[in-house]
Enzyme design. Structure first.
Site, mmCIF file in Angstrom:
data_model
loop_
_atom_site.group_PDB
_atom_site.id
_atom_site.type_symbol
_atom_site.label_atom_id
_atom_site.label_comp_id
_atom_site.label_asym_id
_atom_site.label_seq_id
_atom_site.Cartn_x
_atom_site.Cartn_y
_atom_site.Cartn_z
ATOM 1 N N GLY A 54 -10.026 28.051 -7.700
ATOM 2 C CA GLY A 54 -11.155 28.920 -8.008
ATOM 3 C C GLY A 54 -10.739 30.209 -8.690
ATOM 4 O O GLY A 54 -11.218 31.288 -8.342
ATOM 5 N N TYR A 71 -4.632 29.898 -26.080
ATOM 6 C CA TYR A 71 -4.121 30.840 -25.094
ATOM 7 C C TYR A 71 -3.202 31.871 -25.751
ATOM 8 O O TYR A 71 -2.106 31.540 -26.225
ATOM 9 C CB TYR A 71 -3.356 30.118 -23.985
#
Length: 328
Positions: free
Chosen positions: A206, A57
């Site tokens: 989501g 990341y």
């Protein structure tokens, strides 16, 4: 809110909801370190103990950021990070799970995090060219050396999980799991429960879509990964918005936000489930944590399942190349 309850990932006690930190450095456009650190501090103040990062990341930036945020508060944190992506963002994906790389990656993460041990160390993706026994064997050596406390896998297939667990106990399996990604329910979750492995759903909202805040990709940064994901593509997006519209109605009737309803659904999957919704903002952190107090009856769960039935989401969760790296 009331005190955050505790759940267990194998033998590791953690807050019932963790915080996914990827978006503070990676994937969703520009971020602000000071704001992110303030959000991390607020999470700790509220009783969140599980912080989830990875060496990939932001090419290490996220681990450095977490290290800065937890300085002086290490004993309040269950620190989880991941290794496995040996490429830089924008380069062809390359996964490494060989023993030498495992050791190298761990030492680099410890330096960036500024700590002497990692509480939960995941293999981010399974290396198809290295037996899982070699990878987990090297991870087990890190446990013996005191550099790592517990082991995890991410997006691994059921048979791989069995083989890994036979080498060393696996505490947690991290995979995408939400109302529009039901993949773990088929094989992975049953195997984890048979073996006593906790489940850590990432992107339980989501990628923000299930909050109802996104109706197009126009407002997303050009570097936002959602612009490349099939579920946000024209045609698929409109069909998926119809699912969210039904969830909106159920949430309104319940008196909660759509995101809280979707997150509460994940939390009701079992006491061995610890979702890690990600956010950079204190407002949404607090909104997500409030979902822990949302009780859902059997009838409400059935209504949610009917509104977002498994297999009805339009589009795959990753592009074709990325899909080849999951469920191995």
């Amino acid at each position: 809110m009331t005190q955050i309850p505790t759940r267990h990932l194998g033998g590791l006690a953690v807050s019932a909801q963790g915080l996914g930190c990827m978006g503070m450095s990676h994937g969703y456009g520009a971020s602000d370190d000071d704001r992110s650190i303030a959000t991390l501090h607020r999470a700790l103040d509220l009783g969140v103990t599980l912080l989830d990062t990875a060496d990939f990341y932001g090419a290490g930036h996220n681990e450095e950021l977490i290290g800065r945020a937890i300085a002086g508060r290490r004993d309040e944190v269950v620190l989880a990070t991941k290794f496995g992506f040996a490429n830089r963002l924008g380069e062809p994906t390359r996964i490494r799970g060989d023993a030498a790389y495992v050791r190298q990656a761990c030492d680099a993460s410890l330096r960036r995090l500024g700590v002497d041990h990692i509480d939960l160390y995941y293999q981010h993706r399974v290396d198809p060219d290295v037996p899982i026994e070699e990878t987990v064997g090297a991870m087990a050596e890190l446990v013996a050396a005191g550099k790592v406390r517990h082991l995890g896998l991410s997006e691994a297939g059921a048979e791989t999980i069995r083989r890994a667990h036979a080498v060393h106990p696996i505490a947690a399996l991290q995979s995408e799991w939400s109302l529009w990604t039901r993949d773990p329910e088929q094989e992975v979750a049953p195997v984890c429960r048979e073996l006593g492995i906790g489940l850590v759903p990432f992107s339980p909202l989501g990628r923000g879509f299930l909050t109802g805040r996104y109706t197009s990709v126009e407002g997303l940064a050009e570097t936002d990964v959602r612009r490349t994901q099939p579920r946000f593509a024209d045609g698929n997006l409109e069909r998926n918005l119809a699912i969210v519209a039904e969830l909106d109605e159920l949430a309104a009737a319940k008196g909660v936000t759509t995101g809280q309803l979707a997150l509460a659904w994940v939390q009701h999957r079992g006491d061995d489930v610890v979702p890690i919704p990600g956010t950079r903002r204190q407002k949404y952190l607090e909104e997500n944590l409030a979902a822990l107090e949302v009780a859902l009856s059997a009838e409400e769960l059935a209504a949610i399942d009917a509104a977002a039935p498994a297999g009805q989401v339009a589009g795959t969760r990753y592009d074709e190349v990325s899909l080849t790296f999951v469920n191995r």
